[in-house]
Design an enzyme around this catalytic site. Structure first.
Site, short mmCIF file in Angstrom:
data_model
loop_
_atom_site.label_atom_id
_atom_site.label_comp_id
_atom_site.label_asym_id
_atom_site.label_seq_id
_atom_site.Cartn_x
_atom_site.Cartn_y
_atom_site.Cartn_z
N LYS A 169 3.00 -15.18 1.69
CA LYS A 169 3.26 -16.03 0.53
C LYS A 169 4.77 -16.28 0.47
O LYS A 169 5.47 -15.82 -0.45
CB LYS A 169 2.78 -15.33 -0.76
CG LYS A 169 1.29 -15.40 -0.99
CD LYS A 169 0.81 -16.76 -1.52
CE LYS A 169 1.18 -16.96 -2.98
NZ LYS A 169 0.70 -18.30 -3.45
N ASP A 207 -6.41 -7.00 3.83
CA ASP A 207 -7.54 -6.33 3.18
C ASP A 207 -8.47 -7.38 2.57
O ASP A 207 -9.68 -7.36 2.78
CB ASP A 207 -7.01 -5.37 2.10
CG ASP A 207 -8.13 -4.66 1.37
OD1 ASP A 207 -9.06 -4.17 2.05
OD2 ASP A 207 -8.08 -4.59 0.13
N ASP A 237 -3.20 -17.81 -0.04
CA ASP A 237 -4.23 -18.42 -0.89
C ASP A 237 -4.92 -19.57 -0.16
O ASP A 237 -6.14 -19.71 -0.18
CB ASP A 237 -3.65 -18.87 -2.25
CG ASP A 237 -2.41 -19.75 -2.11
OD1 ASP A 237 -1.82 -19.81 -1.01
OD2 ASP A 237 -2.03 -20.39 -3.12
N TYR A 285 0.82 -1.21 0.00
CA TYR A 285 0.00 0.00 0.00
C TYR A 285 0.86 1.26 0.00
O TYR A 285 0.43 2.31 -0.47
CB TYR A 285 -0.91 0.03 1.24
CG TYR A 285 -2.26 -0.61 1.03
CD1 TYR A 285 -2.36 -1.94 0.62
CD2 TYR A 285 -3.43 0.10 1.26
CE1 TYR A 285 -3.59 -2.53 0.45
CE2 TYR A 285 -4.67 -0.50 1.10
CZ TYR A 285 -4.75 -1.81 0.69
OH TYR A 285 -5.98 -2.39 0.53
N ASP A 318 -12.31 -9.06 4.17
CA ASP A 318 -13.59 -9.01 3.48
C ASP A 318 -14.20 -10.41 3.42
O ASP A 318 -15.41 -10.59 3.61
CB ASP A 318 -13.43 -8.49 2.04
CG ASP A 318 -13.70 -7.00 1.92
OD1 ASP A 318 -13.52 -6.29 2.93
OD2 ASP A 318 -14.10 -6.55 0.83
#
Ligand code: IPM
Ligand code: MG
Length: 371
Positions: A194, A251, A227, A143, A255
């Site tokens: 990751k 983020d 993932d 970000y 959600d």
């Protein structure tokens, strides 16, 4: 015990002002019934600030936010500002506050209320009793990483660049918050990155493990690729207690976790800075996870409960007012049990109530509890 607690209110755009207005009725109730006086001030942020001041976040607003004990934030954004260049959009308002106040720790709890178990798109047994906490790093990573931008190459094609970058202290301080939160919960931390593809992920994993081994052996630590975590969140979300992850994965995963609870309209969040060693104070901002929802703005349809629960987190984390925070959470729980629902969480055969009617019900419930 009257005390002056400096609260900056930034309603923002879309449904932000509608739900914040309702929550201020609860603040008012607290003032009258619980004798907690808040020193309130209010300002524009996001698109509203662009229209009024030509910038999504005025320097004075950021300074006021830093000087306040807590910020209650609504939401920013809307289609009318999407044409603006990146650094002038409403979203820069919230990103500027997070960065400027150094709010590196973002707590996003996902809790399923019993009464709402049917509102989830997942089977009851998968989500019933779910209570997990996503801890998202909020001031670093892709970000804010440099270099960033869009450049034109010599052959006329363009290249877009963002940089994922984390340092040891950034990883350590968020991991520490994660372990400390886990100590007060089920004592399990899942660190998510990751590391199979990204060097920043390898560093993340190593530093989290190092801190764990040195200081938090009473907490169980595991690691997971992002993932896989997305998949596990919808397959078997109750396996998690605290998930600690970076800015971008946090983020996305939050959600996903939010939807486990049935509606984005239910989830609060807290963004905290470091504790100042001399004053013991920590900067903090509280906001619902839902966005400005321009599609339903101005229609009185918005669910004010995420904003309400953000106030409850504010009382708990910034002011140690656990009893008052519980009052709000119990009121929300009871109102839902009574079948009072806004459109986003309405069940078959129920008539949706308006934003104001939902708040009326909460206030009535608060009165009943405090009686
Ligand atoms: C969130 C939002 C923000 C983010 C946007 C509005 C900048 O999606 O708080 O999750 O990406 O962090
Ligand atoms: Mg988001």
């Amino acid at each position: 015990m009257p005390s002056n607690k400096k609260l900056l209110v930034l309603p923002g755009d879309g449904i932000g002002p509608e739900v914040v207005r309702e929550v201020l009725r609860v603040v008012d109730w607290m003032d009258k019934r619980r004798h907690v006086s808040f020193d309130l001030s209010e300002d524009l942020v996001g698109g509203a600030a662009i229209d009024a001041y030509g910038t999504p976040l005025k320097e004075e607003t950021l300074e006021a936010a830093k000087a306040s004990d807590a910020v209650l934030f609504g939401s920013v954004g809307g289609p009318q500002w999407d044409v603006l260049p990146f650094d002038q959009r409403p979203e820069r308002g919230i990103l500027g506050l997070r960065k400027g106040m150094q709010l590196f720790a973002n707590l996003r709890p996902a809790k399923v209320f019993d009464a709402l178990v049917d509102a989830s798109t997942l089977k009851n047994e998968i989500v019933q009793g779910l209570d997990i906490l996503i801890l998202r790093e909020l001031t670093g990573g892709i970000y804010f990483g440099e270099p960033r931008g869009i450049e034109t190459l010599p052959d006329g094609t363009r290249r877009g660049i963002n940089t994922q970058v984390y340092t040891t202290p950034e990883i350590e301080r968020i991991a520490r918050v994660g372990f400390e939160l886990a100590q007060k919960r089920a004592k399990r931390v899942m660190s998510v990155e990751k590391a199979n593809v990204m060097e920043s992920g390898v560093l993340w994993r190593e530093e989290v493990q190092k801190l764990h081994d040195a200081e938090f052996q009473d907490v169980e630590l595991q690691h997971m690729y992002a993932d896989n975590c997305a998949m596990q969140l919808v397959r078997a979300p109750k396996q998690f207690d605290v998930i600690v992850t970076d800015n971008l994965f946090g983020d996305i995963l939050s959600d996903c976790a939010a939807m486990l609870t049935g509606s984005l309209g239910m989830l609060p969040s807290a963004s905290l800075g470091a504790v100042d060693p001399t004053t013991g104070r920590r900067m903090a901002l509280y906001e619902p996870i839902h966005g400005s929802a321009p599609d339903i703005a101005g229609q009185g349809k918005a669910n004010p409960l995420a904003q309400m629960l953000s106030l409850s987190m504010l009382l708990r984390y910034s002011f140690d007012m656990n009893e008052d925070a519980d009052l709000i959470e119990n009121a929300v729980e009871n109102v839902l049990k009574a079948g009072i629902r806004t459109g986003d969480i309405v069940g078959p055969g129920m008539k949706p109530v308006s934003t104001t009617q939902m708040t009326d019900a909460i206030l009535k419930e608060l009165d009943a509890q405090a009686a």
